[in-house]
Design a protein around this motif. Structure first.
Motif, short mmCIF file in Angstrom:
data_model
loop_
_atom_site.label_atom_id
_atom_site.label_comp_id
_atom_site.label_asym_id
_atom_site.label_seq_id
_atom_site.Cartn_x
_atom_site.Cartn_y
_atom_site.Cartn_z
N GLU A 21 0.81 -1.21 0.00
CA GLU A 21 0.00 0.00 0.00
C GLU A 21 0.85 1.27 0.00
OE1 GLU A 21 -2.52 -0.40 3.36
OE2 GLU A 21 -3.87 -1.84 2.39
N SER A 22 2.13 1.15 0.39
CA SER A 22 3.01 2.33 0.40
C SER A 22 3.48 2.70 -1.00
CB SER A 22 4.23 2.06 1.29
OG SER A 22 5.12 1.12 0.69
N LEU A 23 3.24 1.83 -1.98
CA LEU A 23 3.67 2.09 -3.35
C LEU A 23 2.72 3.07 -4.05
CD1 LEU A 23 4.50 -1.55 -4.52
CD2 LEU A 23 6.06 0.12 -3.49
N THR A 24 3.25 3.83 -4.99
CA THR A 24 2.41 4.69 -5.82
C THR A 24 1.66 3.82 -6.82
OG1 THR A 24 4.08 5.00 -7.54
CG2 THR A 24 4.15 6.51 -5.65
N PRO A 25 0.60 4.33 -7.46
CA PRO A 25 -0.11 3.54 -8.47
C PRO A 25 0.81 3.02 -9.56
CG PRO A 25 -1.41 5.46 -7.87
CD PRO A 25 -0.09 5.62 -7.19
N ARG A 26 1.74 3.85 -10.04
CA ARG A 26 2.66 3.40 -11.09
C ARG A 26 3.58 2.29 -10.56
NH1 ARG A 26 2.43 3.31 -16.18
NH2 ARG A 26 2.47 5.55 -16.58
N GLU A 27 4.07 2.44 -9.34
CA GLU A 27 4.94 1.42 -8.77
C GLU A 27 4.20 0.10 -8.59
OE1 GLU A 27 7.78 4.58 -6.30
OE2 GLU A 27 6.16 3.50 -5.30
N ARG A 28 2.92 0.17 -8.23
CA ARG A 28 2.13 -1.07 -8.11
C ARG A 28 1.97 -1.73 -9.47
NH1 ARG A 28 -0.75 1.78 -3.99
NH2 ARG A 28 -2.32 2.51 -5.46
N GLU A 29 1.81 -0.93 -10.54
CA GLU A 29 1.70 -1.49 -11.88
C GLU A 29 3.00 -2.17 -12.28
OE1 GLU A 29 -0.66 -2.76 -14.23
OE2 GLU A 29 -1.53 -0.84 -13.65
N VAL A 30 4.12 -1.54 -11.94
CA VAL A 30 5.42 -2.15 -12.22
C VAL A 30 5.58 -3.45 -11.43
CG1 VAL A 30 7.91 -1.87 -11.91
CG2 VAL A 30 6.56 0.03 -12.84
N LEU A 31 5.14 -3.45 -10.18
CA LEU A 31 5.23 -4.66 -9.36
C LEU A 31 4.40 -5.78 -9.97
CD1 LEU A 31 6.12 -6.15 -6.81
CD2 LEU A 31 4.16 -5.13 -5.61
N ARG A 32 3.23 -5.47 -10.47
CA ARG A 32 2.38 -6.50 -11.10
C ARG A 32 3.07 -7.06 -12.34
NH1 ARG A 32 -2.55 -4.65 -13.08
NH2 ARG A 32 -3.29 -6.79 -13.04
N CYS A 33 3.80 -6.21 -13.08
CA CYS A 33 4.57 -6.70 -14.22
C CYS A 33 5.69 -7.63 -13.76
CB CYS A 33 5.15 -5.52 -15.00
SG CYS A 33 3.95 -4.53 -15.91
N MET A 34 6.31 -7.29 -12.64
CA MET A 34 7.36 -8.14 -12.09
C MET A 34 6.79 -9.49 -11.69
SD MET A 34 9.15 -5.11 -9.85
CE MET A 34 10.30 -6.13 -8.91
N VAL A 35 5.59 -9.48 -11.08
CA VAL A 35 4.93 -10.73 -10.71
C VAL A 35 4.62 -11.57 -11.95
CG1 VAL A 35 2.85 -11.73 -9.67
CG2 VAL A 35 3.95 -9.76 -8.60
N ALA A 36 4.33 -10.89 -13.07
CA ALA A 36 4.05 -11.60 -14.33
C ALA A 36 5.32 -12.15 -14.98
CB ALA A 36 3.33 -10.67 -15.30
N GLY A 37 6.49 -11.84 -14.38
CA GLY A 37 7.74 -12.38 -14.89
C GLY A 37 8.39 -11.54 -15.97
N LEU A 38 7.97 -10.29 -16.12
CA LEU A 38 8.52 -9.43 -17.17
C LEU A 38 9.82 -8.77 -16.71
CD1 LEU A 38 5.28 -7.63 -18.41
CD2 LEU A 38 6.28 -9.79 -19.19
N GLY A 39 10.78 -8.66 -17.64
CA GLY A 39 12.02 -7.97 -17.37
C GLY A 39 11.87 -6.47 -17.61
#
Length: 257
Positions: free
Chosen positions: A177-195
């Motif tokens: 929850e401390s992440l910004t909306p953009r950082e959460r989107e980046v995190l979701r990409c990381m969870v999806a395995g994207l470089g």
């Protein structure tokens, strides 16, 4: 007579066939067997198309020989053979694909941690492989009444594991929850395995900007690697980014970097 349709999923053929034969002797039980996770999902899909859904899956905890919990189990969709490496991953996949099917995990030995993982994945029961047929039938009929079945000796350990997992999830949620909306989107990409390059393409950002966002994500989550960030995100309930049919994430203007 209402028949209970059971699917036994075990890669040990002799055990699967023996158990299926024992259950099939019951007048109100109809049994099939599958030797792998992908084969089980194909059986489920075929049953749905034929209008003859399965009621209960009996799943080997050691399906595929992988020890659950050594890395996050990834729920899989029907028809997708990726990620089906163990019985508990299959439980999660079945819950995602056909939530009405009850699953019971069959285990060689009692293990509170793995039993807790199974319940979190959506299982309705954990039963020893060497239990009596009458006990197994009691569990099968019980889970169809929405009961949860565990060996009495496991209850204290499983409750302890679930309590600890809930605490870790709460802490992980707070960090996310401390992440910004953009950082959460980046995190979701990381969870999806994207470089980094793939994230940049899908979020329409420069690789340098994505690198900065990833560094910020790791810092705010208090971890030092992408793998650790992904593990924490999964504990917090963060799923992978939806890449969509075009393979790109359309970021909203309000979230632009």
């Amino acid at each position: 007579m209402v028949r209970i349709r059971v699917l036994v999923v075990d890669d040990h053929r002799i055990f699967a066939e023996s158990l299926a034969a024992a259950l099939a002797a019951e007048p109100d039980v109809e049994v099939s067997a599958a030797g792998s996770g992908p084969a089980a999902l194909r059986c489920l899909e075929r049953a749905v198309s034929e209008g003859r859904r399965f009621d209960v899956l009996l799943v080997d905890a050691d399906l595929g020989g992988h020890v659950p919990g050594s890395r996050p189990a990834v729920p899989v969709q029907a028809g997708n053979e990726e990620g089906l490496v163990d019985g508990i991953s299959l439980v999660a996949g079945v819950r995602s694909a056909q939530s009405g099917v009850r699953t019971v995990v069959l285990a060689e030995k009692d293990d509170p941690r793995r039993a807790a993982l199974a319940l979190q994945a959506g299982a309705s029961g954990w039963v020893a492989k060497d239990c009596s047929l009458s006990r197994l039938l009691t569990v099968i009929r019980g889970v169809l009444r929405d009961e949860t079945h565990l060996p009495p000796a496991l209850l204290t350990g499983v409750l302890r594991e679930l309590t600890a997992a809930r605490k870790h999830r709460t802490e992980s949620e707070r960090l996310v929850e401390s992440l910004t909306p953009r950082e959460r989107e980046v995190l979701r990409c990381m969870v999806a395995g994207l470089g980094r390059k793939a994230v940049a393409e899908r979020l329409f950002l420069s690789p340098h900007t994505v690198r900065t966002h990833m560094q910020n994500v790791l810092g705010k989550l208090g971890v030092h690697s992408t793998l650790a960030a992904v593990a924490l995100a999964r504990r917090a309930g963060v799923g992978p980014a939806d890449l969509g049919p075009a393979g790109r994430i359309r970021a909203e203007e309000t979230n632009s970097a």
